[in-house]
Design a protein around this motif. Structure first.
Motif, PDB file in Angstrom:
ATOM      1  N   TYR A  38       0.831  -1.198   0.000  1.00  0.00           N
ATOM      2  CA  TYR A  38       0.000   0.000   0.000  1.00  0.00           C
ATOM      3  C   TYR A  38       0.863   1.244   0.000  1.00  0.00           C
ATOM      4  N   ALA A  39       0.432   2.240  -0.737  1.00  0.00           N
ATOM      5  CA  ALA A  39       1.085   3.547  -0.715  1.00  0.00           C
ATOM      6  C   ALA A  39       0.723   4.244   0.594  1.00  0.00           C
ATOM      7  N   ASP A  40       1.490   5.246   0.961  1.00  0.00           N
ATOM      8  CA  ASP A  40       1.209   6.004   2.188  1.00  0.00           C
ATOM      9  C   ASP A  40      -0.189   6.618   2.163  1.00  0.00           C
ATOM     10  N   ALA A  41      -0.680   6.961   0.973  1.00  0.00           N
ATOM     11  CA  ALA A  41      -2.006   7.568   0.852  1.00  0.00           C
ATOM     12  C   ALA A  41      -3.119   6.615   1.299  1.00  0.00           C
ATOM     13  N   ASN A  44      -4.844   7.543   4.719  1.00  0.00           N
ATOM     14  CA  ASN A  44      -5.948   8.515   4.683  1.00  0.00           C
ATOM     15  C   ASN A  44      -7.196   7.914   4.061  1.00  0.00           C
ATOM     16  N   ARG A  45      -7.046   7.064   3.065  1.00  0.00           N
ATOM     17  CA  ARG A  45      -8.199   6.436   2.431  1.00  0.00           C
ATOM     18  C   ARG A  45      -8.926   5.531   3.428  1.00  0.00           C
ATOM     19  N   ASP A  70     -12.136  10.133  -5.614  1.00  0.00           N
ATOM     20  CA  ASP A  70     -10.816   9.967  -6.225  1.00  0.00           C
ATOM     21  C   ASP A  70     -10.578  10.980  -7.340  1.00  0.00           C
TER      22      ASP A  70
END
Length: 120
Positions: A38-41, A44-45, A70
């Motif tokens: 997973y990306a760092d974003a 927040n998601r 999105d």
């Protein structure tokens, strides 16, 4: 980050994260061996998904609205749906505020000692 790291950072179970993926709410990249990354974003998601669930939205509703989130654009239909959800939440807040105020009134009225109400 791996799924366990995302679970730790968001305080959401690995099982819930897998469910989000099954519902199309979360899309990890896959390594050659199939591990989720997973990306760092994603932090927040996941927090947004949790907030929307907490506000009473279903996974189906969240999945239908996430493309607009999105893309940072919406249609008249999606805006109307979001407004309806907002209005529903505002009504819940009003009801909870009334319940809190009633409890405050009861606390004020019953502030004296009464052995019949001792919950020790």
């Amino acid at each position: 980050m791996r799924i366990g790291d995302l679970a730790t950072r968001t305080r959401v179970s690995v099982r819930a994260l897998r469910y989000y993926e099954e519902q199309g709410l979360l899309a990890p990249a896959r390594s050659g061996s199939g591990q989720r990354h997973y990306a760092d974003a994603a932090v927040n998601r996941v927090r947004l998904i949790q907030q929307l669930y907490g506000a009473g939205l279903s996974s189906k509703t969240i999945a239908e609205l996430m493309p607009c989130v999105d893309a940072k654009v919406s249609t008249p239909e999606s805006r109307a749906r979001l407004a309806a959800e907002r209005d529903r939440i505002n009504a819940q807040i009003a009801e909870l505020t009334l319940a809190r105020d009633r409890l405050n009134d009861i606390i004020d009225v019953t502030s004296g000692p009464n052995p019949q109400c001792d919950y020790a």
